[in-house]
Every structure is written in C-alpha cells, then in structure tokens.
Design a protein around this motif. Structure first.
Motif, short mmCIF file in Angstrom:
data_model
loop_
_atom_site.label_atom_id
_atom_site.label_comp_id
_atom_site.label_asym_id
_atom_site.label_seq_id
_atom_site.Cartn_x
_atom_site.Cartn_y
_atom_site.Cartn_z
N ALA A 88 1.00 -1.16 0.00
CA ALA A 88 0.18 -0.03 -0.11
C ALA A 88 0.98 1.30 -0.05
O ALA A 88 0.51 2.28 -0.86
N HIS B 81 -2.34 6.02 8.55
CA HIS B 81 -3.08 4.67 8.05
C HIS B 81 -3.10 3.56 9.25
O HIS B 81 -2.39 3.19 10.06
N GLN C 46 -2.42 5.17 0.27
CA GLN C 46 -2.85 5.36 -1.13
C GLN C 46 -3.62 6.65 -1.48
O GLN C 46 -3.85 6.93 -2.77
N THR C 47 -4.08 7.24 -0.41
CA THR C 47 -4.98 8.40 -0.74
C THR C 47 -4.26 9.65 -0.29
O THR C 47 -4.84 10.97 -0.12
N PHE D 2 -10.30 4.48 -6.77
CA PHE D 2 -10.04 3.65 -5.72
C PHE D 2 -10.95 2.65 -5.33
O PHE D 2 -12.15 3.11 -4.51
N ARG E 298 -11.85 -1.86 -4.22
CA ARG E 298 -11.27 -3.00 -3.67
C ARG E 298 -10.19 -3.71 -4.66
O ARG E 298 -9.36 -4.43 -4.22
N ASN F 98 -7.00 -1.15 -4.17
CA ASN F 98 -6.57 -1.13 -2.63
C ASN F 98 -5.55 -2.01 -2.63
O ASN F 98 -5.71 -3.48 -2.56
N ARG F 99 -4.27 -1.89 -1.96
CA ARG F 99 -3.29 -2.69 -1.83
C ARG F 99 -3.36 -3.25 -0.29
O ARG F 99 -2.60 -4.15 0.33
N SER F 100 -4.11 -2.48 0.63
CA SER F 100 -4.24 -2.90 2.02
C SER F 100 -5.02 -4.05 2.16
O SER F 100 -5.81 -4.49 1.42
N ASN G 277 -10.19 -2.54 4.14
CA ASN G 277 -11.11 -1.62 3.29
C ASN G 277 -11.58 -0.58 4.07
O ASN G 277 -12.54 0.22 3.49
N SER H 297 -12.13 2.78 4.57
CA SER H 297 -11.74 4.12 4.03
C SER H 297 -12.90 4.91 3.38
O SER H 297 -13.82 4.15 2.67
N LEU I 190 -13.21 4.89 -0.48
CA LEU I 190 -13.16 3.54 -1.48
C LEU I 190 -14.40 3.63 -2.33
O LEU I 190 -15.48 4.06 -1.93
#
Length: 423
Positions: free
Chosen positions: A84, A309, A332-333, A386, A388, A391-393, A396, A398, A401
């Motif tokens: 992420a 995060h 990521q945001t 952005f 699923r 998203n690399r985390s 979810n 956020s 999203l």
C-alpha cells in the motif's frame, strides 16, 4: 527492470539545480547515472518511460503508519502495508507501536527491521514510550534506539502522566531521541465519538472538544521548554493547536508537528450519515480548523503530512458508529487529498518527503548523478478509481473507497528496485 530511462519529467526536488526543470533520467542497476535535458541510449535492455506531464520527486515518507505485525496481522502485515505504501508513493514509513505485543523492547524493533529488509520500502519502528503502552513505566528507549527505533511514542494512547512525559523528554534528549506526543487529554475527551460542536449536538453524540487536544499541546510544550528538549506532536487537528505551536516555534522551543491528510479536507458534518469510516482520532473538526491547518502548512508551522494509516477488519467498522473502532486506511490516498486541499506541488513534496525525514533525522534522498535512486513519478492530474481492486491494503476501511480520485503515483524507484504502481 534493472535499467530505466525516464523522459521529460518535471523535477520537484527542492534545493537541487534541476528543480522546476524538465529532464531525462537514466537509472542503471539502481544508480542514477545521467540527468540531462535529453539522454540518448542505444541499449535494448533499458526500459524507456515517457513521463511528459509528470513530476519526479523524492520518495515520500510517512511518519504515522499502523501495521498490525506483530500480533495483528489480520489487519495489516508488513508485506501488505508496504504494498500500500509503494502504491501511494512512499519509500519510507515509520510504524507506530499499536501492536500485540506493543513495540516496547528491542525484540519487537528487531523483528520489524528484519522483516522489512528486502522490501522496496524502508520501515522504521517507533518504540513505545512506556512499557506495554500503559503510561506508567518508562520503556528501554535507548535499547530500542540501538536496535533501529527511529522515534518513541505510545501510538494512539496519549501519555497522561506529565511526570512520565517529562522523564521521557529528558532521557531521550541524552541521545537525540525523538519523542512523539499524541495530544489528547483523556479526562476531557473520554467517551467521545466525534468532534464536539453543532453536528454532535444535532446527532446527540458525546463530542471530543478542541480543548482536549489543546490542553495536551500546551502541557507538553511547557515540558519540552522546561527540559530544553525536542518534542513532536502527531496529527494535530485544531486551529488553537496550530497557534500554540506557531507561538512556541517563535519563542525558540524545539517543537515540530504533523497533520493527517484527511484533516485537510474532511469535516465533522460528514458524520451525519453515521458512516463509521469517518470515525477517526482525533475526530474530524470544523471548516475553521481545516483552514487553520492548511495555513499552518503554508507558513511552516506544520512540518509534515501523514496518512495515519489505521487498518481494521470488517467487524471493527461495519457496526454502529458509537462502537466502531477509530481509524481509516490512508497510504494510497494522501497525494489525492493533499491535491484536493489545494496545496501546491512543491509544498506537497516538502511536507511528504522532506519534512518528515528532517523531523526524524533521516537522510533526504538526493537527486544527482552517481547516487542510489530514491524517487517517484506522479501525475497530479490523473484520475483513477480507488476500490477493492486497486486497494493494496488488507483492510478496506476508507470513506474514499469506491470514489474517483485525482493524483496518482505511477512509478517508485528505491533500494535498487523499480516498480510500476498503476493497476
């Protein structure tokens, strides 16, 4: 991809002769070998990337990140967290000790350092100030420093005992350790679910007043001044906190601070829909606070922007707002939020790449020939989804999203690795 030629990138490396210019960059085996207005190559093994319209900048550094490892790997482990981070343009992160067990001895510090060695992101543990983060007994700070800890703080638990914070400041001063304060007076904020104000009154929820943060900022500024020590406030969120720190800096107190990216854009009126993804600590504040935070970045009062995060499994967030856990994922945001706040690219680079490393005493990436490459490419205008899939985390949680965002990192080069980030 060992060798790379980046064409026509606009340089956003402050304090370099190339800053603001459009250049070609040749990277061979992880080393920048040529920077010039135009570079010619005749080698099929070199990958050529057209970066027209994009910026080349130092890899970002996030000094407020929560990974679950050790003990809470279902939220986020070091591998997924770094994935992420790379997608968000971060080549370095400082991870807080909100783990089980907490990072309060050299063992946990060494575990994190060793787990991250081969990854393209440099991971620096933040050791706990107090044993078990209980706020009662000072942890072995110097021992953790020798093992690789870059700073010390009790994570999302504020140090309530003034005496303990005073001793931590004095002890860390002896070896140039960095003490972090999560500014919140728990006796004032206890049981709060959101910011105290018009919206909390309308919703009938207990509010966390600005005063809870400002009391702790004032206390720790006094302690830092008394001990002639340095202190860093993480995720300040109110106008008065900005003003207190601004005046302290003018007075000569050794103080720095950071702000979470979401506090630059989001306000407490978003809580009206009871979406628990807007539940963070400190809580989302008012428009007046948001404007003061932006001004604090512009005038240099605020030294860094962080993601804060904080990943959570679905069962911690898809519940009633009152019982939901605090925190959102944000690696990521950060760039899209900073751009959305109207910050200039040079200011964003300063607060995401230069400022955090300066606070922690870490080397700032260089942009010159014959040095190891640590840079990113990003497109400030590119729109992306952005969701699923992107998203690399592992988590979810956020409020962003499913939304289209503007501003994306397209490439990361660090630790002799070259990674294309778009999905």
């Amino acid at each position: 991809m060992d060798n790379l030629l980046v064409r026509s990138a606009k340089v956003a490396f402050p304090s370099t002769p190339f800053h603001g210019k459009e250049v070609d960059i040749l990277v061979e085996n992880g080393i920048i070998t040529k920077i010039a207005p135009h570079v010619e190559v005749d080698d099929d093994r070199i990958t050529v990337v057209d970066a027209k319209g994009q910026y080349v900048a130092p890899g970002f550094f996030d000094m407020n990140v929560n990974f679950g490892e050790p003990g809470l790997e279902t939220k986020e482990d070091i591998l997924s967290g770094c994935a992420a981070a790379v997608a968000g343009g971060f080549t370095g992160v400082a991870v807080h000790p909100n783990t089980q067990p907490p990072v309060h001895s050299r063992s946990e510090v060494a575990l994190i350092v060793n787990r991250a060695k081969a990854l393209p992101v440099e991971v620096f543990p933040i050791g706990a100030i107090s044993k078990k983060r209980q706020g009662e007994e000072l942890a072995e700070l110097y021992d953790m420093k020798l093992a690789g800890a870059v700073a010390f703080g009790d994570g999302n638990k504020p140090v309530q005992q003034a005496g303990l914070m005073s001793r931590a400041l004095l002890y860390a001063k002896g070896f140039d350790g960095v003490i972090l304060s999560h500014p919140e007076d728990a006796s004032v904020a206890a049981g709060a679910k959101m910011n105290e104000g018009i919206t909390s009154t309308y919703l009938g929820m207990k509010g966390n007043p600005n005063l809870a943060e400002e009391l702790m900022v004032a206390r720790d500024l006094y302690l830092a001044e008394y001990n002639e020590a340095a202190i860093h406030f993480t995720t300040i969120s109110t106008a008065e906190s900005v003003d207190l720190i601004r005046r302290a800096k003018a007075k000569g107190i050794r103080v720095t601070c950071d702000v979470a990216a979401h506090h630059l854009v989001m306000t407490d009126d978003l809580v009206v829909g009871f979406d628990s993804n807007y539940k963070v600590n400190p809580p989302l504040r008012t428009d007046a606070d948001v404007m003061a935070l932006r001004q604090g970045l512009e005038d240099g009062t605020i030294d860094a922007i962080v993601s804060q995060h904080t990943p959570h499994e679905i069962e911690f967030k898809q519940v009633e707002f009152q019982v939901a856990a605090d925190g959102i994922i944000g690696l990521q945001t950060v760039l899209p939020l900073a751009l959305g706040a109207g910050l200039a690219v040079d200011l964003i680079v300063d607060k995401l790449a230069i400022g955090p490393r300066r606070v922690l005493g870490l080397p700032i990436p260089e942009f010159q020939e014959q040095v190891e490459a640590n840079f990113i490419l990003f497109d400030a205008e590119k729109r992306w989804q952005f969701d699923r899939h992107t998203n690399r985390s592992k988590s979810n949680n956020s409020p962003l999203l499913g939304k289209e965002l503007k501003g994306q990192v397209t490439m990361v080069v660090n630790k002799r690795q070259i990674i294309n980030t778009p999905n």
